[in-house]
Design an enzyme around this catalytic site. Structure first.
Site, PDB file in Angstrom:
ATOM      1  N   ASN A  32       0.834  -1.219   0.000  1.00 58.03           N
ATOM      2  CA  ASN A  32       0.000   0.000   0.000  1.00 58.03           C
ATOM      3  C   ASN A  32       0.867   1.268   0.000  1.00 58.03           C
ATOM      4  O   ASN A  32       0.362   2.356   0.216  1.00 58.03           O
ATOM      5  CB  ASN A  32      -0.957   0.021   1.201  1.00 58.03           C
ATOM      6  CG  ASN A  32      -0.222   0.117   2.523  1.00 58.03           C
ATOM      7  OD1 ASN A  32       1.000   0.013   2.567  1.00 58.03           O
ATOM      8  ND2 ASN A  32      -0.953   0.312   3.606  1.00 58.03           N
ATOM      9  N   TYR A  62      -7.953 -11.428  -0.905  1.00 58.03           N
ATOM     10  CA  TYR A  62      -8.450 -12.467  -1.808  1.00 58.03           C
ATOM     11  C   TYR A  62      -7.545 -12.517  -3.030  1.00 58.03           C
ATOM     12  O   TYR A  62      -7.128 -11.489  -3.554  1.00 58.03           O
ATOM     13  CB  TYR A  62      -9.891 -12.170  -2.256  1.00 58.03           C
ATOM     14  CG  TYR A  62     -10.324 -13.091  -3.366  1.00 58.03           C
ATOM     15  CD1 TYR A  62     -10.683 -14.410  -3.079  1.00 58.03           C
ATOM     16  CD2 TYR A  62     -10.305 -12.664  -4.699  1.00 58.03           C
ATOM     17  CE1 TYR A  62     -11.042 -15.284  -4.103  1.00 58.03           C
ATOM     18  CE2 TYR A  62     -10.661 -13.540  -5.727  1.00 58.03           C
ATOM     19  CZ  TYR A  62     -11.027 -14.836  -5.425  1.00 58.03           C
ATOM     20  OH  TYR A  62     -11.362 -15.695  -6.433  1.00 58.03           O
ATOM     21  N   TYR A 145       6.764  -2.215  17.516  1.00 60.50           N
ATOM     22  CA  TYR A 145       7.349  -3.065  16.464  1.00 60.50           C
ATOM     23  C   TYR A 145       7.697  -4.438  17.049  1.00 60.50           C
ATOM     24  O   TYR A 145       7.329  -5.476  16.505  1.00 60.50           O
ATOM     25  CB  TYR A 145       8.590  -2.368  15.924  1.00 60.50           C
ATOM     26  CG  TYR A 145       9.294  -3.089  14.792  1.00 60.50           C
ATOM     27  CD1 TYR A 145       8.660  -3.289  13.563  1.00 60.50           C
ATOM     28  CD2 TYR A 145      10.609  -3.531  14.932  1.00 60.50           C
ATOM     29  CE1 TYR A 145       9.325  -3.920  12.515  1.00 60.50           C
ATOM     30  CE2 TYR A 145      11.271  -4.154  13.890  1.00 60.50           C
ATOM     31  CZ  TYR A 145      10.628  -4.348  12.676  1.00 60.50           C
ATOM     32  OH  TYR A 145      11.287  -4.967  11.637  1.00 60.50           O
ATOM     33  N   TYR A 159      -0.977 -21.217  13.848  1.00 61.08           N
ATOM     34  CA  TYR A 159      -1.509 -21.776  12.588  1.00 61.08           C
ATOM     35  C   TYR A 159      -0.783 -23.074  12.233  1.00 61.08           C
ATOM     36  O   TYR A 159      -1.380 -23.993  11.691  1.00 61.08           O
ATOM     37  CB  TYR A 159      -1.369 -20.757  11.440  1.00 61.08           C
ATOM     38  CG  TYR A 159      -2.602 -19.910  11.276  1.00 61.08           C
ATOM     39  CD1 TYR A 159      -2.961 -18.971  12.242  1.00 61.08           C
ATOM     40  CD2 TYR A 159      -3.450 -20.062  10.174  1.00 61.08           C
ATOM     41  CE1 TYR A 159      -4.102 -18.203  12.112  1.00 61.08           C
ATOM     42  CE2 TYR A 159      -4.595 -19.302  10.039  1.00 61.08           C
ATOM     43  CZ  TYR A 159      -4.914 -18.372  11.007  1.00 61.08           C
ATOM     44  OH  TYR A 159      -6.056 -17.618  10.873  1.00 61.08           O
TER      45      TYR A 159
END
Ligand SMILES: NC(=O)c1ccc[n+]([C@@H]2O[C@H](COP(=O)([O-])OP(=O)(O)OC[C@H]3O[C@@H](n4cnc5c(N)ncnc54)[C@H](O)[C@@H]3O)[C@@H](O)[C@H]2O)c1
Length: 315
Positions: A32, A62, A145, A159
């Protein structure tokens, strides 16, 4: 392979994208432009295997089609940036990592996190091996950070454990080279710009604090090897050669071929006193170690800094 690299318009992301393209892989770059620059994409844009998407990675992600790898490099990275952008830094480390992990899971892709030596904070163990748990001030200005990256590592491992996601965690130490921002506030960019402008070189504190500096080509080689490996635990990547800031100032003067004045300024809050990677794990598991010495790396970086400075100011 087809990989997504977040933060592709940044210093490391753009070099990494270039490496994947050189190896014949397709790369989707996402950014971005929060701290990156469109210029960094110019060397990639003519490659048919490169595709760029301008997007904030903290928002829903996506991608159509198969994806074999998600390499999450988006994050403000230099102290000047994350001190100015504390909330964006926390969001990209938390929400951004969550979105990138979700995408990797949905696609059955391998995930790689760009973590940092800052997870060790101001270390009390020296050099820092991966099993050192760090010394971080969560409420200090740099905590945004350090803690974002610590959270990102924890989420990545969650995960891995809960969803069996194939993960890699690179703990990246100070890296430098062409495509760093001239004004990113890192010591090497500061010194090279100041040296090209005739000085003085700004040294914070007494200049006896140490850093290790890894040339970008070495880092990209380590990252690429780690991505292709089967190592799921965190791996330190950096150059173990340790220099004090005063030694760096001397080397910069050698490289530019002039003697320069030194200007001392107050040391910023929570600035680590020492920083040196223990890269035994990378040596053993990736057969990797840096090859470019500091003076050589600075010489290779200088033309880029000179050219950018001329473009910017006509100096
Ligand atoms: N350069 C180093 O020495 C170093 C050391 C340790 C870790 N790292 C890590 O490596 C990664 C890359 O660092 P870098 O030096 O290339 O920094 P950089 O600032 O040059 O690149 C980061 C990129 O991420 C993009 N970005 C930030 N937030 C975003 C968001 N929400 N959505 C989309 N894009 C976003 C920025 O625009 C920029 O292009 C970072 O994750 C950083 O923490 C770098």
């Amino acid at each position: 392979m087809r990989v997504l690299i977040t933060g592709a318009a940044g210093f490391l992301g753009s070099h990494l994208a270039e490496r994947f393209l050189t190896e014949g892989h397709a790369v989707i770059g996402m950014d971005n432009f929060l701290t990156g620059a469109e210029d960094n994409l110019f060397p990639l844009q003519d490659d048919d295997l490169f595709h760029f998407i301008k997007q904030d990675v903290t928002k829903y992600l996506y991608l159509a089609g198969e994806v074999d790898g998600v390499l999450h490099f988006a994050s403000p990275a230099s102290p000047i940036d994350y001190l100015k952008l504390p909330i964006q830094t926390l969001k990209v480390g938390s929400l951004g990592t969550h979105k990138a992990l979700g995408l990797a899971l949905a696609k059955g892709a391998r995930f790689m996190l760009a973590s940092t030596s800052e997870v060790y904070g101001d270390p009390q163990v020296h050099p820092q091996p991966e099993d050192y748990r760090g010394h971080v001030n969560p409420v200090g200005p740099r905590g945004v950070y350090d803690e974002a990256k610590r959270f990102a590592e924890a989420l990545t491992m969650a995960y891995h454990r809960c969803h069996d996601l194939d993960v890699r965690i690179a703990r990246i130490f100070n890296t430098y080279g062409p495509r760093m921002r001239l004004d990113d506030g890192r010591v090497i960019s500061n010194f090279l710009v100041q040296a090209l402008q005739g000085g003085p070189l700004t040294v914070y504190g007494e200049g006896d604090q140490t850093r290790s500096f890894c040339y970008v080509d070495d880092m990209v080689e380590g990252l690429y090897r780690l991505f292709l490996s089967d190592v799921t635990e965190p791996v330190n990547l950096g150059n173990p050669a340790e220099f004090s800031i005063n030694e760096l100032a001397e080397t910069v003067q050698c490289v530019v071929g002039r003697e320069l004045e030194i200007e001392k300024q107050t040391l910023p809050t929570d600035d680590p006193q020492v920083r040196q990677p223990d890269i035994s794990r990378a040596r053993e598991l990736l057969a990797w170690e840096p090859a470019v010495e500091l003076e050589e790396g600075l010489s290779r970086s200088l033309p880029y800094f000179r050219e950018r400075l001329q473009t910017r100011t006509g100096e």
